[in-house]
Structure formats: structure tokens, C-alpha cells
Write a protein that holds these residues in place. Structure first.
Motif, mmCIF file in Angstrom:
data_model
loop_
_atom_site.group_PDB
_atom_site.id
_atom_site.type_symbol
_atom_site.label_atom_id
_atom_site.label_comp_id
_atom_site.label_asym_id
_atom_site.label_seq_id
_atom_site.Cartn_x
_atom_site.Cartn_y
_atom_site.Cartn_z
ATOM 1 N N UNK A 8 1.234 9.491 0.014
ATOM 2 C CA UNK A 8 1.254 8.817 -1.184
ATOM 3 C C UNK A 8 1.961 7.383 -1.305
ATOM 4 N N UNK A 9 1.392 6.400 -1.952
ATOM 5 C CA UNK A 9 2.212 5.295 -2.039
ATOM 6 C C UNK A 9 1.755 4.495 -3.390
ATOM 7 N N UNK A 10 2.762 4.159 -4.109
ATOM 8 C CA UNK A 10 2.778 3.534 -5.441
ATOM 9 C C UNK A 10 3.130 2.211 -5.194
ATOM 10 N N UNK A 11 2.670 1.027 -5.773
ATOM 11 C CA UNK A 11 3.251 -0.201 -5.753
ATOM 12 C C UNK A 11 3.678 -0.396 -7.272
ATOM 13 N N UNK A 12 5.027 -0.914 -7.432
ATOM 14 C CA UNK A 12 5.239 -1.179 -8.812
ATOM 15 C C UNK A 12 5.101 -2.671 -9.265
ATOM 16 N N UNK A 22 -3.078 8.389 -2.743
ATOM 17 C CA UNK A 22 -2.499 9.510 -3.465
ATOM 18 C C UNK A 22 -2.833 10.683 -2.639
ATOM 19 N N UNK A 23 -2.021 11.453 -2.028
ATOM 20 C CA UNK A 23 -2.093 12.522 -1.223
ATOM 21 C C UNK A 23 -3.578 12.316 -0.048
ATOM 22 N N UNK A 24 -3.446 11.273 0.795
ATOM 23 C CA UNK A 24 -4.259 11.021 1.766
ATOM 24 C C UNK A 24 -3.950 11.677 3.016
ATOM 25 N N UNK A 25 -4.999 12.477 3.556
ATOM 26 C CA UNK A 25 -4.788 13.190 4.677
ATOM 27 C C UNK A 25 -5.972 12.941 5.432
ATOM 28 N N UNK A 26 -5.600 12.189 6.765
ATOM 29 C CA UNK A 26 -6.602 11.940 7.740
ATOM 30 C C UNK A 26 -6.168 12.582 9.252
ATOM 31 N N UNK A 27 -7.081 12.555 10.025
ATOM 32 C CA UNK A 27 -6.717 13.168 11.310
ATOM 33 C C UNK A 27 -7.783 12.518 12.145
ATOM 34 N N UNK A 43 -7.591 1.187 -1.368
ATOM 35 C CA UNK A 43 -6.395 1.758 -0.600
ATOM 36 C C UNK A 43 -6.446 1.730 0.756
ATOM 37 N N UNK A 44 -7.669 0.986 1.480
ATOM 38 C CA UNK A 44 -7.733 1.123 2.884
ATOM 39 C C UNK A 44 -6.908 0.453 3.554
ATOM 40 N N UNK A 45 -6.294 -0.822 3.001
ATOM 41 C CA UNK A 45 -5.334 -1.737 3.693
ATOM 42 C C UNK A 45 -4.193 -1.013 3.826
ATOM 43 N N UNK A 46 -3.610 -0.416 2.934
ATOM 44 C CA UNK A 46 -2.371 0.276 2.945
ATOM 45 C C UNK A 46 -2.493 1.406 3.909
ATOM 46 N N UNK A 47 -3.561 2.135 3.756
ATOM 47 C CA UNK A 47 -3.680 3.253 4.832
ATOM 48 C C UNK A 47 -3.705 2.962 6.148
ATOM 49 N N UNK A 48 -4.319 1.869 6.700
ATOM 50 C CA UNK A 48 -4.291 1.329 8.140
ATOM 51 C C UNK A 48 -2.980 0.947 8.466
ATOM 52 N N UNK A 49 -2.251 0.335 7.362
ATOM 53 C CA UNK A 49 -0.845 -0.278 7.956
ATOM 54 C C UNK A 49 0.284 0.892 7.859
ATOM 55 N N UNK A 50 -0.294 2.220 7.516
ATOM 56 C CA UNK A 50 0.698 3.181 7.629
ATOM 57 C C UNK A 50 0.946 3.441 9.198
ATOM 58 N N UNK A 54 3.571 -0.963 9.178
ATOM 59 C CA UNK A 54 3.795 -2.318 8.272
ATOM 60 C C UNK A 54 3.907 -1.801 6.853
ATOM 61 N N UNK A 55 3.417 -0.579 6.583
ATOM 62 C CA UNK A 55 3.559 -0.090 5.292
ATOM 63 C C UNK A 55 4.461 1.225 5.373
ATOM 64 N N UNK A 56 5.008 1.771 4.457
ATOM 65 C CA UNK A 56 5.724 3.099 4.843
ATOM 66 C C UNK A 56 5.270 3.905 3.412
ATOM 67 N N UNK A 57 4.943 5.303 3.721
ATOM 68 C CA UNK A 57 4.472 5.911 2.690
ATOM 69 C C UNK A 57 5.606 6.473 1.635
ATOM 70 N N UNK A 58 5.497 6.530 0.347
ATOM 71 C CA UNK A 58 6.713 7.353 -0.642
ATOM 72 C C UNK A 58 6.953 8.737 -0.209
ATOM 73 N N UNK A 59 5.590 9.210 0.002
ATOM 74 C CA UNK A 59 5.692 10.893 0.315
ATOM 75 C C UNK A 59 4.620 10.994 1.653
#
Lengths: 359, 229
Positions: A8-12, A22-27, A43-50, A54-59
Motif C-alpha cells: 500500500x502507498x498513500x501520497x499526501x 491499496x493492498x496490491x499483491x502480484x507475483x 496506480x500502475x506507475x507507482x507499482x512498477x517503481x516498487x 524508485x518508490x517504497x511502499x508504506x506497508x
């Protein structure tokens, strides 16, 4: 190869919070091409950057090649990133430099010797079919050529994973196709696992093995491409599939359909590859008490095979229609009953469980 | 040669005029060189630690605030005032407050925040995508600066330095207050105060020529650097 678990990742922002993930799980498995499709802001861009941090997840956790990324820093992080190539929508090349310079940059960062750099750049440029542009300046190249340079740069360090961030979205349809072919070669010939994000369903259709559909920071549907294209469940998925495979009745046919005074049903049939071994439509035509009108048809390539969609107007008594449906279901074709709302001129699908035999 | 140097032009010796030109070149040259080094460091701190910068979160935010405030404060003090207020500092560094070399201290102090702002603007022209690509390649911060940020913005930075050099030339005219000499000083003391109008015009022409030369060089170098963009 890539395992993202409940990320999960939230931008403030100033006054609002954006829930990018939000609670993304992929394998993503080794050696496959995995596509993530969604409209912009999904949210695709954020996901690929994990994946390359380049991005870090909050949880949640991100694992790449068995390594948990959350503790990676400094040199170890750099080492991991060199195993992951990345290609961008806007290419992100140094426009004022030559093709050679751009492709050699990741090797320079690794302090490789000039001879090694020379050799490796020649190899990857040959692979992307740009050997003759070695000394050209990037600013002189076309969009497709720029993306080839981008891919060559990403491949220079022999990565295990290639991330594609809307790699074809800035290109025209023809160039898109040639870049997709190249990506397929990267996957098949070099054995590189590819994770791509796109808003073009065509990309998924042509090269992906598996697909995840994202909406509002969530993965709403996931599975093998054939399955998701054949039986899309979510509304957003259906919309995406419709962008490349027309499964609608052409509006010009509406009046013909409506003019039919006898008892009829509209049925959508999907055939994927050679899963159906009999001439279903021909056989339907031969059934006593049944008349068949084809009111919509579409054949599209899908994942190296073919998906055909037919929309039939079946005319006959209730019993004949019922047995025809049974026959279709038994044949292996994917069947879906449709209804046209004559007021709004919308087509609605009737879920299999809610079909009434008299419909 | 000596004969020529001792001959006069508009009431002053040629040697004096050439000496003044030399002093101006000295002050502008060294001032620009040292000012660029300091200004670039400040500019890099500003660009890398700003919101969304590459080092945001890795260096304390207070660093950005301190540098930003420093630049703003120094930039709001007129050069003549800076020149006299920092005399104790000048003496501390140079051992004297008189002469061209001593004038370098206030000149550098004055020009480096100015250059920092100009260079900051240049560095910000580098597209965030390039920096993202650099990070994705595993480049460390020095590699990002050396192989991506600087080469991408070099042409623009040269133009910024050109503007800075001309600003420095203007500031150096006031160095006469601390005995720094230079063409500007000549204009004020011999031309203006002694009401030697021809000399004043000559020195102004020389200053204009300096500006033209700097602008021409800057434009040419920058043009060459951006040739293939």
C-alpha cells in the motif's frame, strides 16, 4: 522473480490523500511477460517503481529475485538496480549525445573498460537493429528509434528483469507493433522477465502472458491473458477488452434485429484458439426449428492464437433455443446471452445464472 | 614599448589604462572562477535537496532552508554595502582590505549566491525523467551529477555564467572603494571626479567591449554545447 505482497502507498498532497496502491499483491514468474493495465491514475506507475525501489511502499513487502528490498541501501541497491533495466514512455535519453554514448552510460557507471564497453554496445545495438545509428545524435532519431536506444541502454548490463513504463504509449501504431515485437524477442531470446505497465490493451493482447487490471490503486482482476480476454469479470476489464476486441452488435443492425417478429435470443459466442473442434455455427444452422443470423463478428490475434467473437440472433421456439444453448455450451465455446435495451440502445449481458428459459 | 606605455591618452598614461584593464580582468576572472565553484555547490544543494529532488529525504531538509535563506539574504544586500560591511572578514582572509586581491573576497561573496540562483535555474531544466533513468540504472549521487545532471544542462549553465560574469563586471567597478582598481574605478576617479569626459567615454566604451566579448564567448560556447539538441 518479482513478488509484491499487500503493498500500500498513500501520497499526501496538500489537502487530500491519494491512495496510489491499496493492498496490491502480484507475483511475476521468471521468464514471463507480465502486463499491468489500467487507466491513468490507477496506480500502475507507482507499482512498477516498487520493483527497482524508485518508490517504497508504506506497508507490504517487495521481493525481487529472492531479495527483500526494504533493507537495501547504497551499493547493494545500486547492484540490484543494475540487474533491472527500465524503459520509459518519454525515452529519457540524453538528446544531445550520441546513441553510443547513451547506451554506454550504464556500463560507464559500472566502471567497465573501454574495450568491454565498445563490444557490449555493439552487441546490444545489433540486437535492436540500430548498428548503423551508432554515432547519430539521439535528437536526430525518430520516436521508434529512440525507444530502441532506450531498450538497448536497458539491456546493456545484462539485466534479469526489464521494466517497461508505458514504453509504446508515445509511438504511432506501426512503431508500437515493431517495439512490441522487439520486447517479445528480448523475452524469448534473452530470457529476460518483463514487467510492463500500459493503458493500451493492444500491448497486453499482443505480447503478455499474464495480465493484472488495476483500478483506483487496486488489482481488480488478474490471470492468464487468454482467460481474462475470454471471460472478463469486472466492468473495467470488459471496457479494456472492448478497446481491442469488438464484441458489440453494430448499431446499424439494431433495426434488423428489432424487426424480427418471431421469438429470438441474442447470443455472444467466443472461440479461443482451437479449443472448439466442431463447426458450431454451421451445426446450429442445421438444427431443425432454428434460424441463425450473424449480427456481429470479430477475429483478433491473441497471444499467438486467435480469438473470434460472433454475435448470433437465434430465432425459434423456446425449446429449440434452449437445446441450441445447451449444444453451444457443450461444444466448448464461451457463450453469453445479450439483451438490447431499445430505450437507451445499450447492450447488457445476462449473467449465466440469471438466464430465464423464456427470455 | 616603454615610450608607448608612457605616452598619454585623454590625460592618463597608457600603462595606467592597461593596468586598469588587467585589474578588471583579474577581478572578474578569479571572481568568476571561485564564485562558480561556490555557486555550483550551492546550486547543487538547492536542486538536490528541494522538494522532489534526488536527495530529498536523504539529507536533512534544514540544509535546503539554510542555503536558500543564505542566498536570499546575500542577494538582497547591494554590493557597495556588502563591500564595506564585510571588511573585517576580508582582512581575516586576505590580511588586508586594500587592492584587487582583497576586493575578490566581497566580489566572490556577492556573486556566488547570484550564480547559485542562475545555475539552480539551469540545473532545474534537466528533465526529472533523465534523473529517474539515472537512478534506475543504479547511478550514485556523484554519478548522477557527473554523467546526467551536468552534461544535460551545461549549455544553459554557460549562459548563466555569462550573465553572472557581466554582473561581476558591474560589481567590480565599485572595487575602487577598497583600492581594487579596474576600469570602473578609472571611470569614477579620473573620468567622473576630474571631469575628464573623453576619458569617461573611452572607459565606458571599454566596459561595453568587455560585456560584448563575454556575451559573445558565452553564446558561442553554449551554442557549441547545445549543437545536437
Amino acid at each position: 522473480m518479482i513478488r509484491i505482497t499487500e503493498a500500500s502507498k498513500t501520497f499526501h498532497e496538500k489537502s487530500t490523500e491519494v491512495h496510489a496502491l491499496q493492498n496490491v499483491t502480484i507475483h511475476v514468474q521468471k521468464g514471463e511477460i507480465y502486463g499491468i493495465v489500467g487507466f491513468s491514475g490507477a496506480g500502475k506507475s507507482t507499482l512498477i517503481r516498487l520493483v527497482n525501489r524508485l518508490e517504497t511502499p508504506d506497508t507490504g513487502t517487495v521481493e525481487v529475485a529472492g531479495q527483500n528490498l526494504s533493507s537495501l541501501k547504497g551499493k547493494k541497491l545500486s547492484a540490484l538496480r543494475r540487474k533491472i533495466g527500465m524503459v520509459f514512455q518519454q525515452f529519457n535519453l540524453l538528446d544531445g549525445k550520441t546513441v553510443f554514448h547513451n547506451v554506454s552510460l550504464p556500463l560507464i557507471l559500472e566502471h567497465r573498460s573501454p574495450a568491454e564497453i565498445e563490444k557490449r554496445v555493439a552487441e546490444v545495438l545489433a540486437f535492436v537493429e540500430l548498428s548503423d545509428k551508432r554515432d547519430a545524435y539521439v535528437s536526430q532519431l525518430s520516436g521508434g528509434q529512440k525507444q530502441r536506444v532506450g531498450i538497448a541502454r536497458a539491456l546493456a548490463t545484462n539485466p534479469e528483469i526489464l521494466l517497461c513504463d508505458e514504453a509504446t504509449s508515445a509511438l504511432d501504431p506501426q512503431t508500437t507493433e515493431s517495439i512490441l515485437k522487439l520486447l517479445k524477442r528480448v523475452n524469448r531470446e534473452m530470457g529476460i522477465t518483463i514487467l510492463l505497465i500500459t493503458h493500451q490493451m493492444q500491448v497486453i493482447q499482443l505480447i503478455c502472458d499474464r495480465v493484472a487490471v488495476m483500478e483506483k490503486g487496486r488489482v481488480v482482476e488478474e490471470g492468464p491473458v487468454l482467460e481474462v480476454f475470454g471471460r472478463p469479470k469486472e466492468e473495467v476489464t470488459k471496457r479494456f477488452v472492448r478497446t481491442v476486441i469488438n464484441d458489440q452488435v453494430p448499431e446499424t443492425f439494431y433495426d434488423t434485429i428489432r424487426a424480427e417478429s418471431r421469438h429470438y435470443r441474442l447470443e455472444q459466442l467466443k472461440f479461443i484458439g482451437d479449443t472448439v473442434n466442431e463447426p458450431v455455427i454451421a451445426n446450429l444452422c442445421r438444427r431443425p426449428g432454428l434460424e441463425v443470423n450473424i449480427v456481429g463478428a470479430n477475429i483478433s490475434p491473441l497471444q499467438g492464437t486467435i480469438m473470434s467473437v460472433f454475435i448470433l440472433q437465434l430465432i425459434g421456439e423456446t425449446e429449440a433455443l434452449r437445446s441450441a444453448e445447451e449444444y453451444i455450451d457443450a461444444s466448448g465455446a464461451l457463450r453469453q446471452r445479450l439483451m438490447i435495451d431499445w430505450e437507451s440502445r445499450n447492450i447488457t449481458e445476462i449473467p449465466a445464472g440469471k438466464e430465464r428459459t423464456d427470455g | 614599448m616603454d615610450e608607448f606605455l608612457n605616452s598619454k591618452i585623454f590625460g592618463i598614461k597608457w600603462s595606467r589604462l592597461l593596468n586598469s584593464c588587467g585589474q578588471t580582468l583579474y577581478m572578474v576572472g578569479w571572481g568568476l572562477l571561485i564564485g562558480t565553484v561556490l555557486g555550483l555547490i550551492l546550486a547543487l544543494i538547492l536542486v538536490l535537496t528541494r522538494k522532489g529532488g534526488v536527495l530529498q529525504g536523504r539529507l536533512p531538509r534544514v540544509l535546503y532552508l539554510v542555503v536558500n535563506t543564505y542566498v536570499n539574504v546575500i542577494r538582497s544586500v547591494p554590493f557597495v554595502i556588502l563591500l564595506v560591511t564585510i571588511m573585517p572578514l576580508t582582512r581575516l582572509i586576505m590580511g588586508t582590505t586594500i587592492g584587487s586581491t582583497a576586493a575578490l573576497v566581497p566580489l566572490v561573496l556577492y556573486i556566488s549566491p547570484y550564480l547559485a540562483r542562475l545555475l539552480e535555474n539551469s540545473l532545474l531544466e534537466c528533465s526529472p525523467g533523465i534523473l529517474e533513468a539515472a537512478q534506475a540504472m543504479g547511478a550514485n549521487i556523484w554519478q548522477i551529477i557527473r554523467y546526467f545532471l551536468m552534461p544535460e544542462t551545461l549549455g544553459s549553465m554557460v549562459l548563466a555564467l555569462t550573465t553572472g560574469a557581466i554582473g561581476l563586471l558591474g560589481a567590480s567597478a565599485m572595487a575602487g572603494y577598497v583600492g581594487g582598481g579596474g576600469v570602473g574605478d578609472l571611470t569614477l576617479t579620473y573620468g567622473y571626479e576630474k571631469m575628464n569626459t573623453p576619458l569617461m567615454i573611452l572607459t565606458v566604451v571599454i566596459l561595453v567591449a568587455f560585456v560584448q566579448l563575454i556575451q559573445f564567448l558565452g553564446g558561442a560556447i553554449s551554442g557549441k554545447l547545445r549543437a545536437h539538441r
